[in-house]
Every structure is written in C-alpha cells, then in structure tokens.
Design a protein around this motif. Structure first.
Motif, PDB file in Angstrom:
ATOM      1  N   ALA A  51     -11.198  14.673   2.990  1.00 41.86           N
ATOM      2  CA  ALA A  51     -12.491  14.075   2.648  1.00 41.86           C
ATOM      3  C   ALA A  51     -13.211  13.562   3.898  1.00 41.86           C
ATOM      4  CB  ALA A  51     -12.298  12.940   1.645  1.00 41.86           C
ATOM      5  N   GLY A  52     -12.454  13.316   4.971  1.00 39.40           N
ATOM      6  CA  GLY A  52     -13.045  12.900   6.240  1.00 39.40           C
ATOM      7  C   GLY A  52     -13.130  11.394   6.393  1.00 39.40           C
ATOM      8  N   GLY A  53     -13.530  10.970   7.588  1.00 38.02           N
ATOM      9  CA  GLY A  53     -13.734   9.563   7.886  1.00 38.02           C
ATOM     10  C   GLY A  53     -12.507   8.813   8.365  1.00 38.02           C
ATOM     11  N   VAL A  54     -11.397   9.500   8.578  1.00 39.19           N
ATOM     12  CA  VAL A  54     -10.169   8.852   9.052  1.00 39.19           C
ATOM     13  C   VAL A  54     -10.009   9.148  10.536  1.00 39.19           C
ATOM     14  CG1 VAL A  54      -7.654   8.794   8.843  1.00 39.19           C
ATOM     15  CG2 VAL A  54      -9.068   8.969   6.782  1.00 39.19           C
ATOM     16  N   ASP A  55      -9.673   8.097  11.300  1.00 38.06           N
ATOM     17  CA  ASP A  55      -9.543   8.239  12.748  1.00 38.06           C
ATOM     18  C   ASP A  55      -8.109   8.320  13.242  1.00 38.06           C
ATOM     19  OD1 ASP A  55     -12.426   7.965  13.447  1.00 38.06           O
ATOM     20  OD2 ASP A  55     -12.144   6.027  12.468  1.00 38.06           O
ATOM     21  N   ALA A  56      -7.151   7.864  12.427  1.00 40.45           N
ATOM     22  CA  ALA A  56      -5.734   7.907  12.796  1.00 40.45           C
ATOM     23  C   ALA A  56      -4.893   7.786  11.532  1.00 40.45           C
ATOM     24  CB  ALA A  56      -5.386   6.782  13.764  1.00 40.45           C
ATOM     25  N   VAL A  57      -3.628   8.236  11.632  1.00 42.12           N
ATOM     26  CA  VAL A  57      -2.712   8.218  10.491  1.00 42.12           C
ATOM     27  C   VAL A  57      -1.424   7.503  10.874  1.00 42.12           C
ATOM     28  CG1 VAL A  57      -1.353   9.649   8.904  1.00 42.12           C
ATOM     29  CG2 VAL A  57      -3.616  10.423   9.640  1.00 42.12           C
ATOM     30  N   MET A  84     -15.862   0.422  13.522  1.00 43.55           N
ATOM     31  CA  MET A  84     -14.449   0.185  13.428  1.00 43.55           C
ATOM     32  C   MET A  84     -13.719   1.471  13.062  1.00 43.55           C
ATOM     33  SD  MET A  84     -13.415  -3.314  11.471  1.00 43.55           S
ATOM     34  CE  MET A  84     -14.971  -3.886  10.853  1.00 43.55           C
ATOM     35  N   PRO A  85     -12.672   1.804  13.774  1.00 43.99           N
ATOM     36  CA  PRO A  85     -11.894   2.982  13.402  1.00 43.99           C
ATOM     37  C   PRO A  85     -11.199   2.780  12.053  1.00 43.99           C
ATOM     38  CG  PRO A  85     -11.374   2.283  15.644  1.00 43.99           C
ATOM     39  CD  PRO A  85     -12.210   1.213  15.030  1.00 43.99           C
ATOM     40  N   THR A  86     -11.017   3.877  11.342  1.00 45.58           N
ATOM     41  CA  THR A  86     -10.344   3.845  10.051  1.00 45.58           C
ATOM     42  C   THR A  86      -8.971   4.478  10.183  1.00 45.58           C
ATOM     43  OG1 THR A  86     -12.437   3.957   8.852  1.00 45.58           O
ATOM     44  CG2 THR A  86     -10.461   4.607   7.647  1.00 45.58           C
ATOM     45  N   VAL A  87      -7.953   3.769   9.682  1.00 46.99           N
ATOM     46  CA  VAL A  87      -6.569   4.230   9.744  1.00 46.99           C
ATOM     47  C   VAL A  87      -6.092   4.510   8.323  1.00 46.99           C
ATOM     48  CG1 VAL A  87      -4.212   3.637  10.421  1.00 46.99           C
ATOM     49  CG2 VAL A  87      -6.133   2.883  11.830  1.00 46.99           C
ATOM     50  N   LEU A  88      -5.478   5.667   8.130  1.00 48.02           N
ATOM     51  CA  LEU A  88      -4.852   6.014   6.859  1.00 48.02           C
ATOM     52  C   LEU A  88      -3.384   5.622   6.924  1.00 48.02           C
ATOM     53  CD1 LEU A  88      -4.569   7.493   4.097  1.00 48.02           C
ATOM     54  CD2 LEU A  88      -4.085   9.548   5.418  1.00 48.02           C
ATOM     55  N   ILE A  89      -2.945   4.851   5.945  1.00 51.66           N
ATOM     56  CA  ILE A  89      -1.534   4.491   5.814  1.00 51.66           C
ATOM     57  C   ILE A  89      -0.964   5.333   4.686  1.00 51.66           C
ATOM     58  CG2 ILE A  89       0.129   2.688   5.236  1.00 51.66           C
ATOM     59  CD1 ILE A  89      -2.069   0.666   6.162  1.00 51.66           C
ATOM     60  N   ALA A  90       0.033   6.150   4.993  1.00 48.85           N
ATOM     61  CA  ALA A  90       0.719   6.952   3.985  1.00 48.85           C
ATOM     62  C   ALA A  90       2.146   6.434   3.867  1.00 48.85           C
ATOM     63  CB  ALA A  90       0.711   8.429   4.367  1.00 48.85           C
TER      64      ALA A  90
END
Length: 159
Positions: A43-49, A1-7
């Motif tokens: 830190a890595g591991g994020v696929d989209a923001v 599963m892709p990981t998305v960062l929510i800022a």
C-alpha cells in the motif's frame, strides 16, 4: 516523520515497540504476521520494517525475502528482531536480505541508533537535542569571546 512497520505476532511486543518508536519520533503501523505486513507494504508509505523472525504463516525471514524480491520494495530497510540469537539464525536473516539483526532484549537506544543508521535520519527527539546542544555551544563561544582580553600587539624580537 518516517513510518516504521512492526511485524510481530505478539501483541505485547507490537505495543511496546510502538510506544518506543513514538517516543523516538517515528510513525508506526503494525501487522500480526508476514502476510498482513506485505499487504501494508504494498500500500506504500512505509520507510522501514522491524520484523520478528517467528510468526505464523510468513516468517520474518520469508517476509524479508519477499521484500528483496519486489522491485518496488527491494531497497526498503529491514531489521529482523528475535530472541533466537544463534549464529545460524542471524546468518539466515542476513542472507535473506535483512539490513540488520537486533537480538531481544534490546534497549531503546540500540533500536533508535540502528533505525537512524539505516534511514539516514535522526528521530525528532535526537534532532532537537542536537540542535539545542549546538545552540548552547554557540552561546558559550560568544560569551567567552565577549569576555576575552583585548588583543595584544604581536611579539617583536629586538636584536
């Protein structure tokens, strides 16, 4: 599963987006400002923001610039989100390197489509739906083929 960062500095927005993204099949990490977001990104591991424009300290637009200036993160898909939909704001976000601009309010389908387009993947739910649709179509074709009349001999002209 892709990981998305929510800022986003608004906790309610982060929680709502987290719920929506989980339902679309994404993993989520969150940050309350651009500085914390940048720490998570390095830190890595994020696929989209998904970055809100207005945040204290480092804004979503400045975060986008920082991502584009980082050799490690420069290709990371970024969607800037904002209730401020003036042409100037949209153009500023795009010139800062955002891949897309999503005006608030938006629907779950809009968000899902934009992320899928940037990531080149389908969310888990959408992929399952597409697989089920293909299986149903194949079953229907097979049922029709078994009910078809026996093949007729080719038509021949007689002179």
């Amino acid at each position: 599963m892709p990981t998305v960062l929510i800022a986003d500095d608004e906790i309610d927005h982060r929680e709502l987006l987290t719920l929506v993204l989980h339902r679309l099949g994404y993993d989520v990490v969150t940050a309350g400002d651009g500085g914390a977001a940048m720490e998570l990104l390095t830190a890595g591991g994020v696929d989209a923001v998904l970055a809100d424009v207005r945040m204290p300290g480092v804004s979503g637009i400045e975060l986008c610039r920082m991502i584009r200036n980082s050799p490690v993160l420069e290709n990371l898909p970024v969607i800037v989100i904002s209730a401020d939909v003036h042409r100037h704001q949209i153009m500023t976000a795009l010139h800062a390197g955002a891949d897309d601009f999503l005006p608030k309010p938006f629907t779950r389908d809009q968000l899902g489509s934009r992320l899928e387009g940037l990531l080149g993947t389908r969310s888990g739910k959408a992929a399952r739906s597409a697989t089920a649709a293909r299986a149903a179509l194949l079953a229907a074709r097979q049922a029709l083929a078994s009910e078809a009349k026996p093949e007729q001999p080719p038509f021949r002209r007689t002179a």
